[in-house]
Design an enzyme around this catalytic site. Structure first.
Site, short mmCIF file in Angstrom:
data_model
loop_
_atom_site.label_atom_id
_atom_site.label_comp_id
_atom_site.label_asym_id
_atom_site.label_seq_id
_atom_site.Cartn_x
_atom_site.Cartn_y
_atom_site.Cartn_z
N LYS A 176 8.75 3.37 -7.01
CA LYS A 176 7.85 4.53 -7.01
C LYS A 176 6.67 4.18 -6.10
O LYS A 176 5.74 3.49 -6.52
CB LYS A 176 7.37 4.80 -8.44
N GLY A 229 -1.67 -2.37 -8.80
CA GLY A 229 -2.60 -1.24 -8.73
C GLY A 229 -3.84 -1.51 -9.56
O GLY A 229 -4.27 -2.65 -9.72
N SER A 230 -4.39 -0.44 -10.10
CA SER A 230 -5.69 -0.54 -10.78
C SER A 230 -5.57 -1.17 -12.16
O SER A 230 -4.51 -1.09 -12.80
CB SER A 230 -6.31 0.85 -10.92
N GLU A 251 -0.05 -6.91 -11.17
CA GLU A 251 -0.94 -7.46 -10.14
C GLU A 251 -2.08 -6.47 -10.00
O GLU A 251 -1.90 -5.40 -9.42
CB GLU A 251 -0.18 -7.60 -8.81
N GLU A 385 -14.73 -3.58 -9.13
CA GLU A 385 -13.95 -3.56 -7.90
C GLU A 385 -14.25 -2.26 -7.15
O GLU A 385 -14.07 -1.18 -7.69
CB GLU A 385 -12.45 -3.64 -8.22
P1 NAI Z 1 -3.53 3.49 -9.37
O1 NAI Z 1 -3.46 2.26 -10.18
O2 NAI Z 1 -3.73 4.80 -10.07
O3 NAI Z 1 -2.20 3.64 -8.48
C1 NAI Z 1 -1.29 2.63 -8.20
C2 NAI Z 1 0.13 3.11 -8.45
O4 NAI Z 1 0.27 3.44 -9.83
C3 NAI Z 1 0.52 4.39 -7.68
O5 NAI Z 1 1.87 4.31 -7.29
C4 NAI Z 1 0.34 5.45 -8.73
O6 NAI Z 1 1.10 6.62 -8.50
C5 NAI Z 1 0.81 4.73 -9.97
N1 NAI Z 1 0.35 5.35 -11.23
C6 NAI Z 1 -0.82 6.01 -11.44
N2 NAI Z 1 -0.87 6.48 -12.69
C7 NAI Z 1 0.28 6.11 -13.30
C8 NAI Z 1 0.83 6.31 -14.59
N3 NAI Z 1 0.17 7.00 -15.51
N4 NAI Z 1 2.04 5.78 -14.87
C9 NAI Z 1 2.73 5.11 -13.94
N5 NAI Z 1 2.27 4.90 -12.70
C10 NAI Z 1 1.06 5.38 -12.38
O7 NAI Z 1 -4.66 3.27 -8.28
P2 NAI Z 1 -5.52 4.37 -7.48
O8 NAI Z 1 -5.99 5.45 -8.38
O9 NAI Z 1 -4.76 4.77 -6.29
O10 NAI Z 1 -6.77 3.49 -7.04
C11 NAI Z 1 -7.84 3.29 -7.95
C12 NAI Z 1 -8.40 1.92 -7.86
O11 NAI Z 1 -7.38 0.99 -8.18
C13 NAI Z 1 -8.86 1.47 -6.49
O12 NAI Z 1 -10.16 1.89 -6.23
C14 NAI Z 1 -8.76 -0.02 -6.62
O13 NAI Z 1 -9.92 -0.53 -7.25
C15 NAI Z 1 -7.58 -0.23 -7.52
N6 NAI Z 1 -6.36 -0.56 -6.78
C16 NAI Z 1 -5.94 -1.85 -6.76
C17 NAI Z 1 -4.85 -2.21 -6.03
C18 NAI Z 1 -4.39 -3.62 -5.98
O14 NAI Z 1 -3.80 -4.02 -5.00
N7 NAI Z 1 -4.59 -4.40 -7.01
C19 NAI Z 1 -4.11 -1.25 -5.20
C20 NAI Z 1 -4.58 0.11 -5.34
C21 NAI Z 1 -5.68 0.41 -6.09
#
Ligand code: NAI
Ligand code: MG
Length: 482
Positions: A176, A229-230, A251, A385
């Site tokens: 995904k 992700g977050s 991660e 972050e």
């Molecule tokens: P996010 O954690 O919401 O998104 C990452 C992935 O998780 C995407 O594929 C998203 O569609 C998926 N996701 C979101 N909600 C979900 C759910 N309920 N169930 C399953 N999958 C889900 O991150 P977002 O909103 O794009 O970014 C927010 C913050 O997250 C950023 O400002 C940053 O601080 C952090 N982040 C950290 C990353 C890392 O490499 N550790 C990468 C991206 C974001």
């Protein structure tokens, strides 16, 4: 320009069952790039069923000779290499990063498939001694169907980081990609298809997290979730997966310390520290966003960092002169900008703030220029972050003090240490509570090594042979010889 793309389920290119779509945009211009299926629970159901069938029915996993899996991964590596320029340009268009960085990502994607293709034939178990009358075999088996949920900052690389070891061990996967950057994941599916990955082994469901990601967390056919992700979504995933005791690898983010000691090679330390927080627009989980500088070199480092920031050229990632692209989305730009705007009132001193690009074609791009604050470790700028090009520079006097400050965070992903004193470097490296420590460098993460966080930066490890463990179960077979 905007193409209508399909997603890849059970070896077929399909629309979402609902027919819904969404648009992926080019963050440099805000313009539509492609229309992509907006997957939901029904599509996840089909993908998981296909992956389950492929795993249980023997078109992958333990039923396929390791060398056959290996060769398929080598072919994927080669196909990625052959399409490197095109894939890199697609990555730039979808997520904004400079082309040189994207080429580096794609080269690592190719290597990732080569590296894990090699591992496919080298995963073996153990035979612990259990006395003269018995024999015990520890065998390694693929964990099963894996839901892989990846972010937008290194779209194809983060996908490969999970897909390659998962396929090498014999798992089947549902990938995904992030809704901001689905395009290279779809290309990866094309490449898998061309390389001879059997139907159902590698599936891509595009869509939003709550719609196309969440159903995998509760689906009984999914054995394992690997997420990058977050922290907010990561903790929710851990909690949700607990119900079925799904295996989980997380991660997550960081607020990584970057420590510059007085005796450091300052030219290298300044350049490396600046790129450690401004590289990839600061959209890096391991960004060295807290920059601790010894007081005796503080002014010099601050000036040097300002010079590096001032020399960065913001623009379209496709322009080879560009060293900083836009942030991935309007939402991400607004989040980062809010931290910058709140900084002074929270006690940070704004030292430098760069300029947006002047090109009118980029007027609607999601640019945030490099920004440097003097801060203390207590304020929000130094604790949360930001995931954008925002540096919090903090002076220190004593080694114990900087170790204490470095560890005074809920995160523990990475740390960078700059000094010519190898004893000091290693003592500090041992004292810092982080999963990755760089000495006289910042951010390299070769596929052969190890990656992952202490504390709230995650659970489990990726890269190298460590990633294999995330996709393997261990079985003990006991044989009575008497
Ligand atoms: P996010 O954690 O919401 O998104 C990452 C992935 O998780 C995407 O594929 C998203 O569609 C998926 N996701 C979101 N909600 C979900 C759910 N309920 N169930 C399953 N999958 C889900 O991150 P977002 O909103 O794009 O970014 C927010 C913050 O997250 C950023 O400002 C940053 O601080 C952090 N982040 C950290 C990353 C890392 O490499 N550790 C990468 C991206 C974001
Ligand atoms: Mg996009």
């Amino acid at each position: 320009m905007a193409e209508n793309l399909k997603m890849y389920i059970d070896g077929r290119w399909v629309e979402a069952r609902s027919g819904a779509t969404f648009v992926s945009t080019n963050p440099a211009t805000g313009q539509a790039l492609a229309t992509v299926p907006r997957g939901g629970a029904e599509d996840v159901e089909l993908a998981v069923t296909a992956a389950r069938r492929a795993f249980d029915g023997g078109s992958w996993g333990s039923a396929v000779a390791e060398r056959d899996r290996s060769r398929i991964l080598f072919t994927m590596a080669q196909l990625v290499a052959e399409q490197r320029q095109e894939l890199a340009e697609l990555e730039v268009l979808d997520c904004g990063k400079p082309i040189a960085d994207a080429l580096g990502d794609i080269d690592e994607v190719s290597f990732m498939f080569e590296y894990y293709g090699g591992w496919a034939t080298k995963i073996s178990g153990d035979i612990p001694p259990v006395g003269p009358e018995a024999m015990s075999l520890i065998v390694k088996e693929p964990v099963g169907v894996c839901g892989l949920i990846v972010p937008w900052n290194y779209p194809m690389l983060m996908a490969a980081q999970k897909v390659a070891p998962a396929l090498a061990t014999g798992c089947t996967v549902v990938l995904k990609p992030a809704e901001q950057t689905p395009l290279t994941a779809l290309r990866m599916a094309e490449i898998a298809e061309q390389a001879g990955v059997p139907a159902g082994v590698f599936n891509v469901v595009t869509g939003f997290g709550a719609e196309a990601g969440a159903p995998m967390l509760t689906h009984p056919g999914v054995d394992k979730i690997s997420f990058t992700g977050s922290k907010a979504i990561g903790t929710m995933i851990q909690r949700t997966c607990a119900d079925q005791l799904k295996r989980v690898t997380l991660e997550l983010g960081g607020k990584s310390p970057n420590i510059i000691f007085a005796d450091a090679d300052l030219d290298r330390a300044v350049e490396g520290s600046a790129m450690g927080v401004f590289g990839n627009q600061g959209e890096v989980c391991s960004a060295g966003s807290r920059i601790f500088v010894h007081r005796s070199v503080y002014d010099e480092v601050l000036q040097g960092m300002t010079d590096v920031a001032a020399g960065m050229k913001l623009g379209s990632g496709l322009d080879p002169e560009t060293t900083m692209g836009p942030l991935v989305s309007a939402l991400q730009r607004d989040r980062v900008q809010a931290y910058i705007d709140a900084g002074p009132a929270e006690g940070a001193n704004l030292v430098y703030s760069g300029r947006r690009p002047v090109d009118p074609a980029l007027a609607n791009g999601y640019f945030v220029p490099p920004t440097i604050f003097e801060a203390t470790n207590e304020i929000r700028l130094a604790r949360e972050e930001i995931f954008g090009p925002v540096a919090a520079v903090i002076p220190f006097s004593e080694v114990d003090e900087v170790v204490r400050l470095s560890n005074d965070t809920e995160y523990g992903l990475a740390a960078a240490i700059w000094t010519r004193d190898i004893g000091l470097a290693l003592r500090t490296a041992k004292s810092v509570r982080a999963g990755v420590v760089w000495i006289n460098d910042s951010q390299p993460a070769p596929s052969e090594t190890m990656w992952g966080g202490y504390k709230q930066s995650g659970i489990g490890r990726e890269l190298g042979r460590y990633a294999l463990d995330a996709y393997l179960e261990s079985k003990q077979i006991y044989i009575n010889l008497s």
